[in-house]
Scaffold this motif. Sequence first.
Motif, PDB file in Angstrom:
ATOM      1  N   PRO A  85     -16.391  16.989 -33.429  1.00  0.00           N
ATOM      2  CA  PRO A  85     -17.688  16.780 -33.666  1.00  0.00           C
ATOM      3  C   PRO A  85     -18.158  15.295 -34.291  1.00  0.00           C
ATOM      4  CG  PRO A  85     -17.036  18.098 -35.297  1.00  0.00           C
ATOM      5  CD  PRO A  85     -15.792  17.828 -34.294  1.00  0.00           C
ATOM      6  N   VAL A  86     -17.199  14.741 -34.800  1.00  0.00           N
ATOM      7  CA  VAL A  86     -17.327  13.593 -35.515  1.00  0.00           C
ATOM      8  C   VAL A  86     -16.231  12.566 -35.409  1.00  0.00           C
ATOM      9  CG1 VAL A  86     -17.587  12.421 -37.947  1.00  0.00           C
ATOM     10  CG2 VAL A  86     -18.413  14.480 -37.678  1.00  0.00           C
ATOM     11  N   HIS A  87     -16.518  11.303 -35.053  1.00  0.00           N
ATOM     12  CA  HIS A  87     -15.537  10.273 -34.580  1.00  0.00           C
ATOM     13  C   HIS A  87     -15.368   9.270 -35.693  1.00  0.00           C
ATOM     14  CE1 HIS A  87     -16.124  11.117 -29.894  1.00  0.00           C
ATOM     15  NE2 HIS A  87     -15.800  12.090 -30.805  1.00  0.00           N
ATOM     16  N   VAL A  88     -14.042   8.775 -36.153  1.00  0.00           N
ATOM     17  CA  VAL A  88     -13.920   7.955 -37.016  1.00  0.00           C
ATOM     18  C   VAL A  88     -13.172   6.594 -36.215  1.00  0.00           C
ATOM     19  CG1 VAL A  88     -12.649   7.069 -38.975  1.00  0.00           C
ATOM     20  CG2 VAL A  88     -13.904   9.018 -39.202  1.00  0.00           C
ATOM     21  N   GLN A  89     -13.547   5.445 -36.553  1.00  0.00           N
ATOM     22  CA  GLN A  89     -12.895   4.260 -36.071  1.00  0.00           C
ATOM     23  C   GLN A  89     -12.877   3.271 -37.212  1.00  0.00           C
ATOM     24  OE1 GLN A  89     -14.855   3.240 -32.404  1.00  0.00           O
ATOM     25  NE2 GLN A  89     -15.810   1.445 -33.267  1.00  0.00           N
ATOM     26  N   TRP A  90     -11.899   2.435 -37.098  1.00  0.00           N
ATOM     27  CA  TRP A  90     -11.636   1.316 -37.990  1.00  0.00           C
ATOM     28  C   TRP A  90     -12.094  -0.062 -37.501  1.00  0.00           C
ATOM     29  CZ3 TRP A  90     -11.554   2.163 -43.172  1.00  0.00           C
ATOM     30  CH2 TRP A  90     -11.329   3.642 -43.443  1.00  0.00           C
ATOM     31  N   ASP A  91     -12.793  -0.864 -37.706  1.00  0.00           N
ATOM     32  CA  ASP A  91     -12.989  -2.277 -37.101  1.00  0.00           C
ATOM     33  C   ASP A  91     -12.879  -3.196 -38.374  1.00  0.00           C
ATOM     34  OD1 ASP A  91     -13.610  -1.156 -34.674  1.00  0.00           O
ATOM     35  OD2 ASP A  91     -15.519  -0.900 -35.358  1.00  0.00           O
ATOM     36  N   PRO A  92     -12.547  -4.391 -37.904  1.00  0.00           N
ATOM     37  CA  PRO A  92     -12.153  -5.422 -38.851  1.00  0.00           C
ATOM     38  C   PRO A  92     -13.387  -5.745 -39.693  1.00  0.00           C
ATOM     39  CG  PRO A  92     -11.226  -6.054 -36.963  1.00  0.00           C
ATOM     40  CD  PRO A  92     -12.104  -4.858 -36.697  1.00  0.00           C
ATOM     41  N   ILE A 106     -14.611   1.449 -41.976  1.00  0.00           N
ATOM     42  CA  ILE A 106     -15.064   2.486 -41.526  1.00  0.00           C
ATOM     43  C   ILE A 106     -16.231   2.813 -40.341  1.00  0.00           C
ATOM     44  CG2 ILE A 106     -16.061   4.129 -43.132  1.00  0.00           C
ATOM     45  CD1 ILE A 106     -13.969   6.304 -42.334  1.00  0.00           C
ATOM     46  N   GLN A 107     -16.183   3.399 -39.263  1.00  0.00           N
ATOM     47  CA  GLN A 107     -17.666   3.623 -38.698  1.00  0.00           C
ATOM     48  C   GLN A 107     -17.423   5.116 -38.328  1.00  0.00           C
ATOM     49  OE1 GLN A 107     -18.882   0.663 -38.510  1.00  0.00           O
ATOM     50  NE2 GLN A 107     -16.783  -0.472 -38.985  1.00  0.00           N
ATOM     51  N   VAL A 108     -18.398   5.776 -38.579  1.00  0.00           N
ATOM     52  CA  VAL A 108     -18.246   7.178 -38.469  1.00  0.00           C
ATOM     53  C   VAL A 108     -19.525   7.660 -37.355  1.00  0.00           C
ATOM     54  CG1 VAL A 108     -18.562   9.541 -39.592  1.00  0.00           C
ATOM     55  CG2 VAL A 108     -17.442   7.526 -40.890  1.00  0.00           C
ATOM     56  N   GLY A 109     -18.997   8.338 -36.275  1.00  0.00           N
ATOM     57  CA  GLY A 109     -19.985   8.735 -35.293  1.00  0.00           C
ATOM     58  C   GLY A 109     -20.340  10.255 -35.384  1.00  0.00           C
ATOM     59  N   ILE A 110     -21.493  10.735 -35.683  1.00  0.00           N
ATOM     60  CA  ILE A 110     -22.107  11.792 -35.843  1.00  0.00           C
ATOM     61  C   ILE A 110     -22.258  12.424 -34.261  1.00  0.00           C
ATOM     62  CG2 ILE A 110     -23.489  13.489 -36.900  1.00  0.00           C
ATOM     63  CD1 ILE A 110     -21.677  11.932 -39.077  1.00  0.00           C
ATOM     64  N   GLY A 111     -21.612  13.442 -33.740  1.00  0.00           N
ATOM     65  CA  GLY A 111     -21.790  14.086 -32.630  1.00  0.00           C
ATOM     66  C   GLY A 111     -23.204  14.786 -32.592  1.00  0.00           C
ATOM     67  N   ARG A 112     -23.537  15.053 -31.352  1.00  0.00           N
ATOM     68  CA  ARG A 112     -25.046  15.402 -31.101  1.00  0.00           C
ATOM     69  C   ARG A 112     -25.146  16.938 -31.845  1.00  0.00           C
ATOM     70  NH1 ARG A 112     -22.607  15.475 -25.988  1.00  0.00           N
ATOM     71  NH2 ARG A 112     -22.273  17.575 -25.100  1.00  0.00           N
ATOM     72  N   HIS A 113     -23.723  17.523 -32.078  1.00  0.00           N
ATOM     73  CA  HIS A 113     -23.928  18.984 -32.573  1.00  0.00           C
ATOM     74  C   HIS A 113     -24.172  18.999 -34.145  1.00  0.00           C
ATOM     75  CE1 HIS A 113     -23.047  20.776 -28.581  1.00  0.00           C
ATOM     76  NE2 HIS A 113     -22.074  20.006 -28.717  1.00  0.00           N
ATOM     77  N   LEU A 114     -24.103  17.862 -34.668  1.00  0.00           N
ATOM     78  CA  LEU A 114     -24.129  17.817 -36.077  1.00  0.00           C
ATOM     79  C   LEU A 114     -25.417  16.776 -36.461  1.00  0.00           C
ATOM     80  CD1 LEU A 114     -20.765  17.345 -37.551  1.00  0.00           C
ATOM     81  CD2 LEU A 114     -22.124  19.446 -37.658  1.00  0.00           C
TER      82      LEU A 114
END
Length: 172
Positions: A85-92, A106-114
């Motif tokens: 339901p949540v994605h985390v990725q790390w970018d420079p 950090i970049q945090v993607g909150i999915g549509r269910h949350l």
Amino acid sequence: MIFTLWTWIPSDAALRAGRFVAPFSFHRMTWIKPSFTWLMHRGNWGRKPGQERVLAVRMTRDGWEEALSRAVLTTADPSAVAQAPVHVQWDPERSPRGAALNHYSIQVGIGRHLIRAFADDWTVGLTDLTPQVRRAASSIRTGHAARFRRLLPPERVYPLPPDLAGRLLPGG
């Protein structure tokens, strides 16, 4: 405890309402960027189409950690990422002029269910930073570094609980 994250919105409706409302999409993933300079790099300092309005999003620590507790690194097994339901990725991280730095944000993607929990429960305030962003961008273009630094919002390293750090930090 409440802290601030950064995002873009496509219209003034959220500011008028004091919370996320349509045309904000409650049906797709939304990405939270805790790094102000990374967000400014990505949105060309509020000049990229659809990213002209820059907001500070005040969010509860409980909501943030709830999101992180449900997160999966985007570098994980693709089937786990697809179900998360949540994605985390790390970018420079980026300098004010956009150069990649030697540390990551950090970049945090909150999915549509949350999304509704994020918008209705975890977010407690929105502040328009667009005028400040425009002044900061102008300071960069004209070489006024001291003025630019005064316009940056304060940021601190987030004290990630050990169990989350072990799962979400690169190489953790």
